[in-house]
Design a protein around this motif. Structure first.
Motif, PDB file in Angstrom:
ATOM      1  N   VAL A  25       0.838  -1.199   0.000  1.00 32.43           N
ATOM      2  CA  VAL A  25       0.000   0.000   0.000  1.00 32.43           C
ATOM      3  C   VAL A  25       0.877   1.254   0.000  1.00 32.43           C
ATOM      4  O   VAL A  25       0.580   2.232  -0.695  1.00 32.43           O
ATOM      5  N   MET A  26       1.972   1.223   0.746  1.00 33.95           N
ATOM      6  CA  MET A  26       2.882   2.368   0.784  1.00 33.95           C
ATOM      7  C   MET A  26       3.488   2.625  -0.597  1.00 33.95           C
ATOM      8  O   MET A  26       3.631   3.792  -1.013  1.00 33.95           O
ATOM      9  N   LEU A  27       3.818   1.569  -1.324  1.00 31.34           N
ATOM     10  CA  LEU A  27       4.330   1.733  -2.689  1.00 31.34           C
ATOM     11  C   LEU A  27       3.283   2.380  -3.594  1.00 31.34           C
ATOM     12  O   LEU A  27       3.590   3.285  -4.375  1.00 31.34           O
ATOM     13  N   TYR A  28       2.065   1.900  -3.490  1.00 32.50           N
ATOM     14  CA  TYR A  28       0.992   2.495  -4.295  1.00 32.50           C
ATOM     15  C   TYR A  28       0.744   3.942  -3.906  1.00 32.50           C
ATOM     16  O   TYR A  28       0.495   4.792  -4.779  1.00 32.50           O
ATOM     17  N   ASP A  29       0.811   4.263  -2.607  1.00 30.08           N
ATOM     18  CA  ASP A  29       0.652   5.650  -2.175  1.00 30.08           C
ATOM     19  C   ASP A  29       1.701   6.539  -2.834  1.00 30.08           C
ATOM     20  O   ASP A  29       1.408   7.627  -3.329  1.00 30.08           O
ATOM     21  N   ARG A  30       2.934   6.053  -2.848  1.00 32.23           N
ATOM     22  CA  ARG A  30       4.017   6.840  -3.456  1.00 32.23           C
ATOM     23  C   ARG A  30       3.831   6.950  -4.963  1.00 32.23           C
ATOM     24  O   ARG A  30       4.072   7.991  -5.568  1.00 32.23           O
ATOM     25  N   LEU A  31       3.380   5.861  -5.590  1.00 30.41           N
ATOM     26  CA  LEU A  31       3.116   5.878  -7.024  1.00 30.41           C
ATOM     27  C   LEU A  31       2.080   6.945  -7.363  1.00 30.41           C
ATOM     28  O   LEU A  31       2.278   7.763  -8.271  1.00 30.41           O
ATOM     29  N   GLN A 111      -7.130   2.961  -8.105  1.00 31.32           N
ATOM     30  CA  GLN A 111      -8.022   1.813  -7.922  1.00 31.32           C
ATOM     31  C   GLN A 111      -7.278   0.621  -7.323  1.00 31.32           C
ATOM     32  O   GLN A 111      -7.785  -0.048  -6.420  1.00 31.32           O
ATOM     33  N   LEU A 112      -6.076   0.360  -7.829  1.00 28.12           N
ATOM     34  CA  LEU A 112      -5.274  -0.741  -7.295  1.00 28.12           C
ATOM     35  C   LEU A 112      -4.888  -0.470  -5.847  1.00 28.12           C
ATOM     36  O   LEU A 112      -4.977  -1.352  -4.991  1.00 28.12           O
ATOM     37  N   ARG A 113      -4.465   0.744  -5.569  1.00 32.96           N
ATOM     38  CA  ARG A 113      -4.101   1.111  -4.194  1.00 32.96           C
ATOM     39  C   ARG A 113      -5.269   0.904  -3.242  1.00 32.96           C
ATOM     40  O   ARG A 113      -5.122   0.323  -2.173  1.00 32.96           O
ATOM     41  N   ASP A 114      -6.437   1.374  -3.646  1.00 39.00           N
ATOM     42  CA  ASP A 114      -7.609   1.255  -2.781  1.00 39.00           C
ATOM     43  C   ASP A 114      -7.981  -0.202  -2.540  1.00 39.00           C
ATOM     44  O   ASP A 114      -8.348  -0.585  -1.424  1.00 39.00           O
ATOM     45  N   ALA A 115      -7.866  -1.026  -3.580  1.00 41.39           N
ATOM     46  CA  ALA A 115      -8.174  -2.451  -3.430  1.00 41.39           C
ATOM     47  C   ALA A 115      -7.172  -3.117  -2.484  1.00 41.39           C
ATOM     48  O   ALA A 115      -7.564  -3.896  -1.604  1.00 41.39           O
ATOM     49  N   TRP A 116      -5.890  -2.829  -2.641  1.00 43.96           N
ATOM     50  CA  TRP A 116      -4.882  -3.422  -1.762  1.00 43.96           C
ATOM     51  C   TRP A 116      -5.006  -2.886  -0.341  1.00 43.96           C
ATOM     52  O   TRP A 116      -4.765  -3.612   0.620  1.00 43.96           O
ATOM     53  N   ARG A 117      -5.371  -1.617  -0.206  1.00 37.83           N
ATOM     54  CA  ARG A 117      -5.566  -1.046   1.139  1.00 37.83           C
ATOM     55  C   ARG A 117      -6.702  -1.791   1.855  1.00 37.83           C
ATOM     56  O   ARG A 117      -6.583  -2.146   3.024  1.00 37.83           O
ATOM     57  N   GLU A 118      -7.786  -2.041   1.131  1.00 34.24           N
ATOM     58  CA  GLU A 118      -8.917  -2.771   1.715  1.00 34.24           C
ATOM     59  C   GLU A 118      -8.508  -4.195   2.077  1.00 34.24           C
ATOM     60  O   GLU A 118      -8.850  -4.693   3.156  1.00 34.24           O
ATOM     61  N   ALA A 119      -7.764  -4.848   1.192  1.00 32.70           N
ATOM     62  CA  ALA A 119      -7.308  -6.213   1.472  1.00 32.70           C
ATOM     63  C   ALA A 119      -6.380  -6.233   2.682  1.00 32.70           C
ATOM     64  O   ALA A 119      -6.485  -7.124   3.540  1.00 32.70           O
ATOM     65  N   ALA A 120      -5.480  -5.262   2.781  1.00 26.22           N
ATOM     66  CA  ALA A 120      -4.558  -5.202   3.921  1.00 26.22           C
ATOM     67  C   ALA A 120      -5.323  -4.990   5.220  1.00 26.22           C
ATOM     68  O   ALA A 120      -4.989  -5.593   6.257  1.00 26.22           O
ATOM     69  N   ALA A 121      -6.347  -4.155   5.174  1.00 24.65           N
ATOM     70  CA  ALA A 121      -7.159  -3.919   6.366  1.00 24.65           C
ATOM     71  C   ALA A 121      -7.897  -5.186   6.786  1.00 24.65           C
ATOM     72  O   ALA A 121      -8.009  -5.483   7.984  1.00 24.65           O
TER      73      ALA A 121
END
Length: 128
Positions: A25-31, A111-121
């Motif tokens: 998620v941190m990588l996607y945030d930076r992206l 969209q990918l970041r949000d999906a991975w953030r939800e999965a991580a949560a």
């Protein structure tokens, strides 16, 4: 210790202690941040900043693609193709200074970041 040194230490500690899902998620945030700044830079005519942020975004996408194990998930090959598409769009955007292409990639990245953030949560909530 200076403010910058404290910030660097905080970031380093955050990365070294984060679980794998949170690192993703941190990588996607930076992206997404790189793409936002690149788009704004191109809009204002600052090609140097735009180009450097696009290059960094490409590096993140190449790392995501390189570390993706397509054999463990049926959607893996599709995600790898999406990463390749996004990298290509960023190369083309950098050549032409095309903000629209950056925005397209940014939309996918969000969209990918949000999906991975939800999965991580969900993983964190399940204690797994």
């Amino acid at each position: 210790m200076t403010t910058q040194a404290l910030r660097n230490r905080y970031v380093s500690d955050s990365v070294s202690t984060a679980p794998p899902a949170q690192l993703l998620v941190m990588l996607y945030d930076r992206l997404v941040l790189d793409l936002m700044i690149a788009g704004q830079a191109y809009e204002s005519g600052d090609r140097n900043t735009g180009s450097s942020r696009v290059y960094h975004a490409q590096e993140i996408l190449m790392e995501l693609r390189a570390t993706l194990d397509t054999s463990v998930w049926s959607g893996g090959p599709g995600l790898a193709s999406l990463y390749s598409y996004m990298i290509n769009e960023l190369v083309q955007s950098n050549v032409a200074g095309d903000r629209a292409r950056i925005e397209t990639v940014q939309g996918f990245a969000e969209q990918l970041r949000d999906a991975w953030r939800e999965a991580a949560a969900q993983v964190a909530a399940n204690g797994s």
